[in-house]
Write a protein that holds these residues in place. Structure first.
Motif, PDB file in Angstrom:
ATOM      1  N   PHE A  50       0.835  -1.204   0.000  1.00  0.00           N
ATOM      2  CA  PHE A  50       0.000   0.000   0.000  1.00  0.00           C
ATOM      3  C   PHE A  50       0.870   1.254   0.000  1.00  0.00           C
ATOM      4  O   PHE A  50       0.656   2.179  -0.790  1.00  0.00           O
ATOM      5  N   PHE A  51       1.861   1.290   0.879  1.00  0.00           N
ATOM      6  CA  PHE A  51       2.747   2.467   0.941  1.00  0.00           C
ATOM      7  C   PHE A  51       3.569   2.616  -0.339  1.00  0.00           C
ATOM      8  O   PHE A  51       3.773   3.713  -0.837  1.00  0.00           O
ATOM      9  N   GLU A  52       4.034   1.494  -0.870  1.00  0.00           N
ATOM     10  CA  GLU A  52       4.867   1.580  -2.068  1.00  0.00           C
ATOM     11  C   GLU A  52       4.048   2.028  -3.283  1.00  0.00           C
ATOM     12  O   GLU A  52       4.411   2.956  -3.998  1.00  0.00           O
ATOM     13  N   GLU A  53       2.915   1.383  -3.475  1.00  0.00           N
ATOM     14  CA  GLU A  53       2.142   1.613  -4.691  1.00  0.00           C
ATOM     15  C   GLU A  53       1.360   2.922  -4.650  1.00  0.00           C
ATOM     16  O   GLU A  53       1.291   3.646  -5.645  1.00  0.00           O
ATOM     17  N   MET A  54       0.770   3.252  -3.509  1.00  0.00           N
ATOM     18  CA  MET A  54      -0.088   4.427  -3.431  1.00  0.00           C
ATOM     19  C   MET A  54       0.714   5.704  -3.196  1.00  0.00           C
ATOM     20  O   MET A  54       0.246   6.795  -3.473  1.00  0.00           O
ATOM     21  N   LYS A  58       4.333   7.092  -6.675  1.00  0.00           N
ATOM     22  CA  LYS A  58       3.670   8.274  -7.238  1.00  0.00           C
ATOM     23  C   LYS A  58       4.317   9.575  -6.801  1.00  0.00           C
ATOM     24  O   LYS A  58       4.296  10.557  -7.528  1.00  0.00           O
ATOM     25  N   TYR A  59       4.895   9.618  -5.598  1.00  0.00           N
ATOM     26  CA  TYR A  59       5.339  10.894  -5.066  1.00  0.00           C
ATOM     27  C   TYR A  59       6.834  10.976  -4.786  1.00  0.00           C
ATOM     28  O   TYR A  59       7.303  11.994  -4.295  1.00  0.00           O
ATOM     29  N   VAL A  60       7.570   9.902  -5.041  1.00  0.00           N
ATOM     30  CA  VAL A  60       9.026   9.973  -4.841  1.00  0.00           C
ATOM     31  C   VAL A  60       9.709   9.830  -6.196  1.00  0.00           C
ATOM     32  O   VAL A  60       9.579   8.783  -6.854  1.00  0.00           O
ATOM     33  N   GLN A  61      10.388  10.857  -6.596  1.00  0.00           N
ATOM     34  CA  GLN A  61      11.049  10.854  -7.894  1.00  0.00           C
ATOM     35  C   GLN A  61      12.127   9.775  -7.930  1.00  0.00           C
ATOM     36  O   GLN A  61      12.849   9.573  -6.959  1.00  0.00           O
ATOM     37  N   ASP A  62      12.209   9.105  -9.039  1.00  0.00           N
ATOM     38  CA  ASP A  62      13.236   8.071  -9.242  1.00  0.00           C
ATOM     39  C   ASP A  62      13.150   6.915  -8.248  1.00  0.00           C
ATOM     40  O   ASP A  62      14.123   6.201  -8.032  1.00  0.00           O
ATOM     41  N   TYR A  63      11.992   6.770  -7.617  1.00  0.00           N
ATOM     42  CA  TYR A  63      11.847   5.625  -6.705  1.00  0.00           C
ATOM     43  C   TYR A  63      11.920   4.326  -7.496  1.00  0.00           C
ATOM     44  O   TYR A  63      11.269   4.175  -8.526  1.00  0.00           O
ATOM     45  N   ARG A  64      12.707   3.368  -7.014  1.00  0.00           N
ATOM     46  CA  ARG A  64      12.786   2.050  -7.662  1.00  0.00           C
ATOM     47  C   ARG A  64      12.047   1.036  -6.810  1.00  0.00           C
ATOM     48  O   ARG A  64      12.368   0.870  -5.634  1.00  0.00           O
ATOM     49  N   VAL A  65      11.082   0.384  -7.401  1.00  0.00           N
ATOM     50  CA  VAL A  65      10.293  -0.573  -6.610  1.00  0.00           C
ATOM     51  C   VAL A  65      11.208  -1.701  -6.153  1.00  0.00           C
ATOM     52  O   VAL A  65      12.170  -2.070  -6.836  1.00  0.00           O
ATOM     53  N   PHE A  66      10.858  -2.263  -5.010  1.00  0.00           N
ATOM     54  CA  PHE A  66      11.689  -3.295  -4.403  1.00  0.00           C
ATOM     55  C   PHE A  66      11.762  -4.527  -5.305  1.00  0.00           C
ATOM     56  O   PHE A  66      12.824  -5.106  -5.516  1.00  0.00           O
ATOM     57  N   GLN A 103      12.606  -7.785   4.326  1.00  0.00           N
ATOM     58  CA  GLN A 103      13.491  -6.851   3.613  1.00  0.00           C
ATOM     59  C   GLN A 103      12.677  -5.805   2.846  1.00  0.00           C
ATOM     60  O   GLN A 103      13.008  -4.621   2.827  1.00  0.00           O
ATOM     61  N   TYR A 104      11.592  -6.278   2.250  1.00  0.00           N
ATOM     62  CA  TYR A 104      10.671  -5.384   1.538  1.00  0.00           C
ATOM     63  C   TYR A 104      10.124  -4.319   2.499  1.00  0.00           C
ATOM     64  O   TYR A 104      10.121  -3.122   2.195  1.00  0.00           O
ATOM     65  N   ARG A 105       9.690  -4.782   3.656  1.00  0.00           N
ATOM     66  CA  ARG A 105       9.162  -3.836   4.647  1.00  0.00           C
ATOM     67  C   ARG A 105      10.202  -2.773   5.001  1.00  0.00           C
ATOM     68  O   ARG A 105       9.896  -1.576   5.029  1.00  0.00           O
ATOM     69  N   HIS A 106      11.427  -3.204   5.259  1.00  0.00           N
ATOM     70  CA  HIS A 106      12.420  -2.247   5.739  1.00  0.00           C
ATOM     71  C   HIS A 106      12.872  -1.301   4.628  1.00  0.00           C
ATOM     72  O   HIS A 106      13.158  -0.128   4.873  1.00  0.00           O
ATOM     73  N   TYR A 107      12.891  -1.810   3.410  1.00  0.00           N
ATOM     74  CA  TYR A 107      13.209  -0.962   2.253  1.00  0.00           C
ATOM     75  C   TYR A 107      12.157   0.139   2.095  1.00  0.00           C
ATOM     76  O   TYR A 107      12.470   1.321   1.943  1.00  0.00           O
ATOM     77  N   VAL A 108      10.910  -0.269   2.171  1.00  0.00           N
ATOM     78  CA  VAL A 108       9.822   0.704   2.027  1.00  0.00           C
ATOM     79  C   VAL A 108       9.802   1.660   3.221  1.00  0.00           C
ATOM     80  O   VAL A 108       9.615   2.880   3.061  1.00  0.00           O
ATOM     81  N   ASP A 109       9.999   1.137   4.401  1.00  0.00           N
ATOM     82  CA  ASP A 109      10.032   2.006   5.587  1.00  0.00           C
ATOM     83  C   ASP A 109      11.074   3.120   5.443  1.00  0.00           C
ATOM     84  O   ASP A 109      10.794   4.289   5.735  1.00  0.00           O
ATOM     85  N   LYS A 110      12.243   2.729   5.000  1.00  0.00           N
ATOM     86  CA  LYS A 110      13.308   3.710   4.850  1.00  0.00           C
ATOM     87  C   LYS A 110      12.869   4.848   3.919  1.00  0.00           C
ATOM     88  O   LYS A 110      13.045   6.027   4.209  1.00  0.00           O
ATOM     89  N   HIS A 111      12.206   4.463   2.805  1.00  0.00           N
ATOM     90  CA  HIS A 111      11.794   5.486   1.845  1.00  0.00           C
ATOM     91  C   HIS A 111      10.611   6.314   2.332  1.00  0.00           C
ATOM     92  O   HIS A 111      10.531   7.512   2.053  1.00  0.00           O
TER      93      HIS A 111
END
Lengths: 391, 391, 391, 391
Positions: A50-54, A58-66, A103-111
């Motif tokens: 939810f945090f990654e996709e929504m 959408k709002y972080v430039q150059d964000y690379r999905v996990f 790992q996915y959780r912590h990657y997204v949390d950091k961002h």
């Protein structure tokens, strides 16, 4: 909300989900017992999706999905017939591993934490707050789904012996004995959320309703009171039941609340602390709407409407069980559906479901308010759902 | 069999099962995709339970079972309606953990090995050999069940990139091109196991059968030949199909072998090495009896009976695919059922199933012979089942 | 067959079907109780459709069909998924009326009779004879389907009090008491139809089989003997049953033959003459293959194979019940399927069905011979199916 | 009501039911197409059973029931699991014959008419009036159930070519073209039946509700407007649909209202006068709640609540279609359930159903009023249900 506070709230919520999983073995993260439950791994990943996709994409430039696959695997929204097949197969997804999901959780949390620190615009803040509330909802589901799965194991496994982490069947205080009622007078009342904090779309649209005079019990029904219903033949007498409830009882051979077992004449129930004797003084839970309604009919009383509950809520002590109301889940006047995936949130479920009010022992701290509208199909028992009588 | 040899065989078999699990993550041990498959963890535990329950508890004095619950959890024999519900819920059993199951295996191994060293009586040796063969059968199921589960994952996970561990779709040698047939003359032939080694009860009772003259192909049908059937509209023309096969095709929207997918006009299949383009020269597998029968009808030929197959087996090169025969699985003359749980082994399945002969790429080394009778319901596709034509 | 004789046979058969319907009210012609049964009206029309579609439209110049819709409505052959839906809805077809169907019959009769008088070529004569045999089969189904439908009526309606029209549960002579067995010696025997009269394609292809020595009872099992099985707990002991039989018993709560009811400890059965007390000396009927097999296992005997039955048939008195054999329904060597719709007759059903031999009280006179192969799925009970033991 | 008038009303209602059956053949009286419909014979008998069981056996001394079996066969109230099985088998009851059922009707009529002439006490008069209303409800069901059954016949049978008996798809006046809306102001309104004539228990309990300002269309949606929805891909776009509606559409492959068929690009529908081209100007019917709700969402409007409908009812021309509201069927405040079988009438259905208001072309004359609450599950299409929009 100040950013400092948002950051703290985000972090605490995310940590709490993982804390709930601490007692689990890797094996416990996998199974999906029935279609309406989800595995712990899926809850961990979906709330992160939810945090990654929504937000992040959408709002972080150059964000690379996990991982590109995760969007497909942990999206509960995309609506096609194919997707529904996938929904029933969440328990088959052994990969990604549990470790990868963390790992996915912590990657997204950091961002997300970085994003918060950069002072994002208001609509992004709103989405983050929505994501936090979404995750709190899944914390509750994680526990109730887990209980359902573990209950199928003939060895009655213990999730946690620590009654303070999540007390299954009682709290410090048991329900007071005796008949206590409050009375609300006839008149026009206002319904709906009026504050400035977060609420869901289905609580919005303050509107007037006209209520007749009614009385509401200050106490929830206890296990002991429900055993009286059982012993009086409540499950065998069709006149107590709604027609569909009677069919449900007979087709599924229901004769007690979910998790209850009668062993040599003694009632036990499976709890997250293992199999326990039923405590008669503790508050009843795990009944369906059909059972709640039948019990009320047997008592020659009724369940309150959701409006009656909301108006009286300041005068009762609630928050231990989700309480079945007699109200079908329908839109408030002027209810509108948001655009896009977020708009799928509540409106599309407004048929064949019943509103529950309050909160339960499994509800996240802070994730409750008098206007909160929970809803489930009338036959579901797997939430900590209880009964409060009206007349 | 000398004890030395038995000990070696036992140990090797038990190690082989664990070797097959080496590429797995803990998560992979858990799911049961459908009722007819079982999780790896269950295969590991159930084969162990067989040794403990059928041998150690009966023939080793003062033997202490590893864990009382395991007898209930990993017994596939005990026959009640309740048990069947449990059968469908093998994927829900997150506890005991995978680690515990390995401890269980090693505990039982130690005791069986000790028992073998003590020179047990002949009937105990027979049971140990039965247990070894039972475990070899489960090695094959472990792989085919695992393939089924992993195939449901949209990410097409790789079990092992090493084609030598278990080659999914081809072997070193591809099937020869061309039409090669052997001819067997009319006459009375003997059927059934005649040696002194292990065989199952359903192979026993050597008996005479009268066969008409027939021809058998020396080659198995290839993927390329089967694609011709597909491209000729084989799945759309009911006259090729048995009536129940036609219903199966239509109700399940079957249009190709299991694991095949047509992506933009190109055929792929899921293998234990991931998604691969279909190799037209490789031998076909994962077809049901309905498909095998329809293909043969389309070819204006037929499948051999199991007696025809057995009589001709010395003249063909078999062992790559389980081969559908046209024979319903029925008892040989004078077939008798053993007493007790061992007696449940084969006889009770002798209705509505079709015999397969040969062995497949997933079969344990040494676990095959010309008289071996495998059997499955006619709609099953998840074994490495192929087609050999007769006329 | 001389034309005179053919004409007589045709006319008699057609009249007999209508005679079976004489006791019916218009209402009785309509319902289809379950998908595997058909309404009397449908049997009347479908047998007529066979003569019109297979013969008149093809071999009578300028023949005008009675009604174009009838071809669609009463064709059981045309194979599409859509058709199967229609199959389950035969009981919904209130139009054409019963009266119209009789008009259809008489219209077609007139034309077939004219055709016979015109001395048609041999292949047309063969088709007419096939049509007569087809109608005789439907006479039996008409009665057994009707019994099934009437049995669902709580008032236990009487089809005919006349035990001579169709005796449901007994014949003049009851089964002799005592153990009588005939013995057949080991050797090669010939199987299959060898005469010059009509037979079905599945009886053709005389071929040799090798039989071991066996014994066959000269008597069919009686109700009294079967009650002993029931009273010995036969339906509660899984070791008597095939695995799928045990599932069938438990999922359907089977505890006695079809139509039997235990009222205050006394066994009754629904018959075409209404509800009657079970006659212990009369021959058992309405058991499934699963029940027949379990009964034989309980007796420590077995059912005969169809080859054993055929070879011994001249030495036993058969013709009162269809007798379950232990043989799966499979093609004889060199079996070939005819072209076109007639070819759909038998071959496509050769999977998952069990052969019955003999004939029953509901079988048309003359519609039986030692080589006749009837077949049904192993769970079906609604034919007059009984048990003859072998050992 | 004066006795003269009651007698006249009783007689007229009873005759009207039989008049509706005049075009039927005996065959048409028998089938039950699906569990939620009943055969004409059952409607004829069940309405009669109501008068016999609820009135004659209780209030007429020495009354002899027509036939003891009929009480069991035509009682829809007796509540056991067993009964439900019987409910699905109403179409199997070929006996009693149609003729017997008419005799039953006339026997009961004679006795009820005698009872009326004897000036019965008020509560008996009330029951007779209830019986008349009950029969009027069944007149409507008789027609809609019959239409459902006849529609399954591939020959599209004509019930009656006389459009005045029961016009299926249009009335004299077609719906006016154009947008016409009435506005109701915000405020407290009274809901519920206030007159002195007959009404059902679910209409009682006049109570106040608070309504926001709203607009209601004066026109019902036409077939032409609905075709626009279809052609705009309405059935393919999930965002128009409730979540359960979307599942319903996909699992049942719904793509148009019930009875509609697209033949070579042209819309036809089955009507009681046979297959007809869809009249674009006629009022839409045979849509489910899911479809009504999706259409309204597509129009960016909504359905009215039942309270909004009732308050505005005097300002609209209603009575041609049952109109789906957005209200779940729930009890009015102070709703109480009567004792005994009469009490089963309405209360036990108050879950998972949606209220419809108005009346349809199939409704008996006089059997409608602004407070009447009809209700069906949201997926049902077989009533003459239509759409009126609100905003």
């Amino acid at each position: 909300m100040l950013l400092e506070s948002l950051l703290k709230n985000y972090t605490k919520t995310r940590e709490q989900t993982e804390k709930l999983c601490q007692p689990l073995h890797t094996e416990d993260y996998i199974p999906q017992a029935v279609e309406f439950t989800s595995p712990p791994k899926w809850h961990l990943a979906h709330t992160t999706w939810f945090f990654e996709e929504m937000i992040l994409t959408k709002y972080v430039q150059d964000y690379r999905v996990f991982d590109n696959d995760f969007n497909f695997l942990f999206n509960s929204y995309y609506q096609t017939v194919g997707e529904r097949a996938v929904r029933a197969q969440r328990g088959m997804m052994t990969r990604p591993t549990v470790k990868s999901v963390y790992q996915y959780r912590h990657y997204v949390d950091k961002h997300v934490q970085e994003l918060i620190r950069k002072n994002p615009p208001k609509d992004v803040v709103s989405l983050i707050i929505l994501g936090i509330n979404h995750e709190e909802q899944h914390q509750e589901l994680l526990l109730t789904d887990l209980k359902y799965t573990l209950s199928l194991n003939p060895t009655n496994p213990v999730y946690s012996p620590d009654a303070n982490l999540v007390s299954d069947h009682n709290l410090d205080t048991k329900e007071a004995i005796g008949d206590k009622w409050i009375t609300i007078n006839e008149g026009v009342y206002e319904i709906g959320y009026q504050g400035n904090e977060f609420c869901y779309d289905n609580e919005l649209g303050v509107h007037k309703v006209y209520l007749n005079r009614y009385e509401l019990s200050t106490q929830l029904v206890t296990n002991g009171e429900y055993i009286e219903f059982i012993e009086d033949g409540g499950y065998q007498e069709f006149s107590h039941w709604l027609d569909e409830g009677w069919t449900w009882v007979n087709e599924n051979a229901i004769h007690c609340p979910l998790y209850w077992r009668n062993i040599d004449g003694v009632w036990y129930y499976y709890t997250l602390a293992g199999l326990q004797p039923v405590d008669r003084d503790a508050i009843l839970s795990h009944v369906s709407y059909y059972e709640a309604n039948a019990f009320a009919t047997w008592k020659k009383m009724r369940l309150p409407t959701e409006q009656e509950w909301e108006v009286a809520s300041s005068q009762i002590d609630w928050g231990k069980r989700w309480e079945w109301t007699s109200s079908a889940y329908q839109p408030y006047p002027n209810f509108t559906i948001s655009d896009g995936a977020v708009g799928e949130y509540n409106g599309k479920f407004m048929v064949n479901q019943i509103v529950l009010r309050g909160a339960s022992v499994a509800t996240a701290h802070g994730h409750s308010r008098p206007t909160y509208r929970n809803f489930f199909h009338p036959h579901f028992q797997w939430q900590y759902s209880g009964i409060r009588l009206a007349k």
